[in-house]
Design a protein around this motif. Structure first.
Motif, short mmCIF file in Angstrom:
data_model
loop_
_atom_site.label_atom_id
_atom_site.label_comp_id
_atom_site.label_asym_id
_atom_site.label_seq_id
_atom_site.Cartn_x
_atom_site.Cartn_y
_atom_site.Cartn_z
N UNK A 1 0.85 -1.17 0.00
CA UNK A 1 0.00 0.00 0.00
C UNK A 1 0.90 1.23 0.00
N UNK A 2 0.55 2.19 -0.84
CA UNK A 2 1.24 3.48 -0.87
C UNK A 2 0.29 4.56 -0.39
N UNK A 3 0.78 5.43 0.45
CA UNK A 3 0.03 6.60 0.90
C UNK A 3 0.82 7.81 0.42
N UNK A 4 0.26 8.56 -0.52
CA UNK A 4 0.98 9.64 -1.19
C UNK A 4 0.29 10.98 -0.99
N UNK A 5 1.07 12.01 -0.78
CA UNK A 5 0.56 13.38 -0.65
C UNK A 5 1.22 14.22 -1.75
N UNK A 6 0.44 14.56 -2.77
CA UNK A 6 0.91 15.37 -3.90
C UNK A 6 2.21 14.79 -4.50
N UNK A 7 2.16 13.56 -5.04
CA UNK A 7 3.39 12.92 -5.52
C UNK A 7 4.02 13.60 -6.74
N UNK A 8 3.27 14.37 -7.50
CA UNK A 8 3.85 15.02 -8.68
C UNK A 8 4.13 16.50 -8.47
N UNK A 9 3.89 17.00 -7.29
CA UNK A 9 4.13 18.42 -7.02
C UNK A 9 5.63 18.71 -6.97
N UNK A 10 6.01 19.83 -7.50
CA UNK A 10 7.40 20.30 -7.51
C UNK A 10 8.33 19.40 -8.32
N UNK A 11 7.80 18.64 -9.26
CA UNK A 11 8.64 17.84 -10.14
C UNK A 11 8.80 18.54 -11.47
N UNK A 12 9.87 18.24 -12.16
CA UNK A 12 10.07 18.82 -13.49
C UNK A 12 9.04 18.21 -14.45
N UNK A 13 8.76 18.90 -15.55
CA UNK A 13 7.83 18.35 -16.54
C UNK A 13 8.28 17.01 -17.12
N UNK A 14 9.57 16.73 -17.05
CA UNK A 14 10.07 15.46 -17.57
C UNK A 14 9.92 14.31 -16.58
N UNK A 15 9.99 14.60 -15.29
CA UNK A 15 9.92 13.51 -14.30
C UNK A 15 8.50 13.17 -13.89
N UNK A 16 7.57 14.10 -13.99
CA UNK A 16 6.19 13.83 -13.60
C UNK A 16 5.58 12.67 -14.39
N UNK A 17 5.71 12.61 -15.72
CA UNK A 17 5.16 11.45 -16.44
C UNK A 17 5.79 10.13 -16.03
N UNK A 18 7.06 10.14 -15.66
CA UNK A 18 7.72 8.92 -15.21
C UNK A 18 7.11 8.43 -13.90
N UNK A 19 6.88 9.34 -12.97
CA UNK A 19 6.24 8.97 -11.69
C UNK A 19 4.84 8.41 -11.94
N UNK A 20 4.08 9.05 -12.83
CA UNK A 20 2.73 8.58 -13.14
C UNK A 20 2.79 7.18 -13.74
N UNK A 21 3.74 6.92 -14.63
CA UNK A 21 3.88 5.59 -15.23
C UNK A 21 4.24 4.54 -14.18
N UNK A 22 5.16 4.88 -13.28
CA UNK A 22 5.53 3.94 -12.22
C UNK A 22 4.34 3.63 -11.31
#
Length: 64
Positions: free
Chosen positions: A1-22
């Motif tokens: 189980x993952x508990x995440x608070x704004x996981x894509x906030x303050x990420x570069x436009x290049x890293x945000x899609x990678x986090x979403x894919x993971x």
């Protein structure tokens, strides 16, 4: 189980899609607090909204 608070906030436009894919490939339960609409649309199986001190299940799109 993952508990995440704004996981894509303050990420570069290049890293945000990678986090979403993971996260999209994660097979466990994800509880995520976010304002990122792309993340919500990509990941949610069940989507809840807190509104007027009530927890509401969103069957389509939640309020903007």
């Amino acid at each position: 189980m993952l508990l995440l608070d704004e996981p894509t906030r303050n990420l570069s436009p290049l890293s945000s899609p990678l986090i979403i894919e993971l996260l999209d490939n994660f097979t466990g339960c994800i509880i995520c607090v976010t304002h990122d609409r792309l993340l919500m649309e990509r990941l949610h199986a069940m989507h809840y909204e807190i509104k007027d001190q009530r927890l509401l299940l969103c069957e389509d799109r939640c309020s903007e």
